[in-house]
Design a protein around this motif. Structure first.
Motif, PDB file in Angstrom:
ATOM      1  N   ASP A  75       1.230  -6.494  20.770  1.00  0.00           N
ATOM      2  CA  ASP A  75       1.154  -5.165  20.149  1.00  0.00           C
ATOM      3  C   ASP A  75       0.895  -5.349  18.655  1.00  0.00           C
ATOM      4  OD1 ASP A  75       1.566  -2.627  19.065  1.00  0.00           O
ATOM      5  OD2 ASP A  75       3.178  -2.161  20.466  1.00  0.00           O
ATOM      6  N   PRO A  76      -0.210  -4.804  18.135  1.00  0.00           N
ATOM      7  CA  PRO A  76      -0.571  -5.034  16.733  1.00  0.00           C
ATOM      8  C   PRO A  76       0.387  -4.410  15.708  1.00  0.00           C
ATOM      9  CG  PRO A  76      -2.091  -3.479  17.731  1.00  0.00           C
ATOM     10  CD  PRO A  76      -1.220  -4.010  18.838  1.00  0.00           C
ATOM     11  N   VAL A  77       1.317  -3.565  16.119  1.00  0.00           N
ATOM     12  CA  VAL A  77       2.265  -2.995  15.145  1.00  0.00           C
ATOM     13  C   VAL A  77       3.187  -4.074  14.577  1.00  0.00           C
ATOM     14  CG1 VAL A  77       2.230  -0.671  16.153  1.00  0.00           C
ATOM     15  CG2 VAL A  77       4.016  -2.302  16.854  1.00  0.00           C
ATOM     16  N   TYR A  78       3.185  -5.253  15.224  1.00  0.00           N
ATOM     17  CA  TYR A  78       3.997  -6.379  14.755  1.00  0.00           C
ATOM     18  C   TYR A  78       3.203  -7.367  13.905  1.00  0.00           C
ATOM     19  CZ  TYR A  78       7.302  -4.699  18.245  1.00  0.00           C
ATOM     20  OH  TYR A  78       8.166  -3.914  18.969  1.00  0.00           O
ATOM     21  N   THR A  79       1.866  -7.250  13.926  1.00  0.00           N
ATOM     22  CA  THR A  79       1.049  -8.262  13.245  1.00  0.00           C
ATOM     23  C   THR A  79      -0.004  -7.697  12.298  1.00  0.00           C
ATOM     24  OG1 THR A  79      -0.474  -8.288  15.130  1.00  0.00           O
ATOM     25  CG2 THR A  79       1.293  -9.950  15.124  1.00  0.00           C
ATOM     26  N   ASP A  80      -0.318  -6.418  12.414  1.00  0.00           N
ATOM     27  CA  ASP A  80      -1.406  -5.830  11.633  1.00  0.00           C
ATOM     28  C   ASP A  80      -0.908  -4.580  10.917  1.00  0.00           C
ATOM     29  OD1 ASP A  80      -3.723  -3.705  11.554  1.00  0.00           O
ATOM     30  OD2 ASP A  80      -4.702  -5.675  11.586  1.00  0.00           O
ATOM     31  N   LEU A  81      -0.877  -4.620   9.588  1.00  0.00           N
ATOM     32  CA  LEU A  81      -0.339  -3.519   8.799  1.00  0.00           C
ATOM     33  C   LEU A  81      -1.078  -2.215   9.073  1.00  0.00           C
ATOM     34  CD1 LEU A  81       1.614  -2.422   6.690  1.00  0.00           C
ATOM     35  CD2 LEU A  81       0.030  -3.234   4.922  1.00  0.00           C
ATOM     36  N   GLN A 103       0.663   1.186  10.515  1.00  0.00           N
ATOM     37  CA  GLN A 103       0.629   2.454   9.789  1.00  0.00           C
ATOM     38  C   GLN A 103      -0.083   3.540  10.596  1.00  0.00           C
ATOM     39  OE1 GLN A 103      -0.931   1.025   6.003  1.00  0.00           O
ATOM     40  NE2 GLN A 103       1.138   0.912   5.158  1.00  0.00           N
ATOM     41  N   GLN A 104      -1.135   3.183  11.310  1.00  0.00           N
ATOM     42  CA  GLN A 104      -1.825   4.162  12.159  1.00  0.00           C
ATOM     43  C   GLN A 104      -0.915   4.649  13.294  1.00  0.00           C
ATOM     44  OE1 GLN A 104      -5.561   2.480  13.404  1.00  0.00           O
ATOM     45  NE2 GLN A 104      -6.376   2.458  11.325  1.00  0.00           N
ATOM     46  N   ALA A 105       0.034   3.812  13.679  1.00  0.00           N
ATOM     47  CA  ALA A 105       0.989   4.186  14.733  1.00  0.00           C
ATOM     48  C   ALA A 105       2.174   4.971  14.160  1.00  0.00           C
ATOM     49  CB  ALA A 105       1.480   2.934  15.459  1.00  0.00           C
ATOM     50  N   GLY A 106       2.160   5.219  12.838  1.00  0.00           N
ATOM     51  CA  GLY A 106       3.206   6.021  12.224  1.00  0.00           C
ATOM     52  C   GLY A 106       4.340   5.250  11.584  1.00  0.00           C
ATOM     53  N   HIS A 107       4.182   3.945  11.475  1.00  0.00           N
ATOM     54  CA  HIS A 107       5.217   3.112  10.861  1.00  0.00           C
ATOM     55  C   HIS A 107       4.870   2.859   9.400  1.00  0.00           C
ATOM     56  CE1 HIS A 107       6.905   2.492  14.814  1.00  0.00           C
ATOM     57  NE2 HIS A 107       5.721   2.089  15.255  1.00  0.00           N
ATOM     58  N   ARG A 108       5.888   2.651   8.579  1.00  0.00           N
ATOM     59  CA  ARG A 108       5.654   2.430   7.154  1.00  0.00           C
ATOM     60  C   ARG A 108       5.213   1.003   6.847  1.00  0.00           C
ATOM     61  NH1 ARG A 108      10.561   0.051   5.382  1.00  0.00           N
ATOM     62  NH2 ARG A 108      12.354   0.805   6.534  1.00  0.00           N
ATOM     63  N   ASP A 109       5.460   0.076   7.765  1.00  0.00           N
ATOM     64  CA  ASP A 109       5.063  -1.326   7.584  1.00  0.00           C
ATOM     65  C   ASP A 109       5.127  -1.986   8.948  1.00  0.00           C
ATOM     66  OD1 ASP A 109       4.603  -3.957   6.394  1.00  0.00           O
ATOM     67  OD2 ASP A 109       5.428  -3.132   4.550  1.00  0.00           O
ATOM     68  N   LEU A 110       4.927  -3.319   8.986  1.00  0.00           N
ATOM     69  CA  LEU A 110       5.052  -4.046  10.252  1.00  0.00           C
ATOM     70  C   LEU A 110       6.459  -3.872  10.796  1.00  0.00           C
ATOM     71  CD1 LEU A 110       3.333  -7.503   9.558  1.00  0.00           C
ATOM     72  CD2 LEU A 110       2.326  -5.431  10.525  1.00  0.00           C
ATOM     73  N   LEU A 111       6.548  -3.653  12.095  1.00  0.00           N
ATOM     74  CA  LEU A 111       7.856  -3.602  12.751  1.00  0.00           C
ATOM     75  C   LEU A 111       8.433  -5.008  12.860  1.00  0.00           C
ATOM     76  CD1 LEU A 111       7.258  -1.167  15.743  1.00  0.00           C
ATOM     77  CD2 LEU A 111       8.929  -0.885  13.916  1.00  0.00           C
TER      78      LEU A 111
END
Length: 152
Positions: free
Chosen positions: A36-42, A46-54
């Motif tokens: 899942d790119p939310v752990y490796t790609d800023l 951010q596109q998934a609604g997170h402020r930074d990498l989870l």
């Protein structure tokens, strides 16, 4: 030598504060096979609604290794490091954490018990992980101390 449960549960661990660094989080995620790119790609995070990498869910376990002597408590309890095995680990999550967060870890021994007539002792360590005083996660690890002479 058996573990003294009273001494183990009375141990005081210094709190440890660690900043979650983006590059290290991404490396960890790739190492464990996280896709899942939310752990490796800023940008993806951010596109998934997170402020930074989870922070990857199991990353919390590695944070305790930042302590100056992460296994010094075992020596203090008279445990020969050659006799220990990793038993299990588990996590309870209360909120998401991100790269850049400053996390404080507060470990403690929560339980000591034995099985197989004392041939195996189990040391349960619970670590509360907080951010700005709010509980983010609880990490529990179980170490098994082998006493093969007790089984004879």
């Amino acid at each position: 030598m058996t573990v003294d449960p009273d001494k183990a549960m009375a141990l005081v661990f210094d709190p440890l504060t660690v900043r979650a660094e983006r590059g290290r989080l991404a490396f960890f995620a790739r190492t464990i096979g996280e896709t899942d790119p939310v752990y490796t790609d800023l940008d993806a995070a951010q596109q998934a609604g997170h402020r930074d990498l989870l922070i990857p869910p199991t990353f919390y376990f590695s944070l305790e290794l930042e302590a100056p002597d992460p296994f010094g408590y075992l020596t203090e309890l008279g445990i020969d490091l050659r006799t220990i095995l990793h038993g299990e680990q588990s996590f309870t999550y209360h909120s998401l954490a991100y790269a850049g967060d400053s996390l404080t870890l507060r470990p403690r021994i929560s339980e000591v018990y034995s099985k197989k007539g004392g041939a195996l002792e189990f040391l349960v360590k619970r670590t509360d992980i907080t951010r700005d005083g709010d509980l983010v996660a609880e990490a529990t690890s179980v170490l098994v101390v082998r006493h093969p002479e007790a089984a004879k």
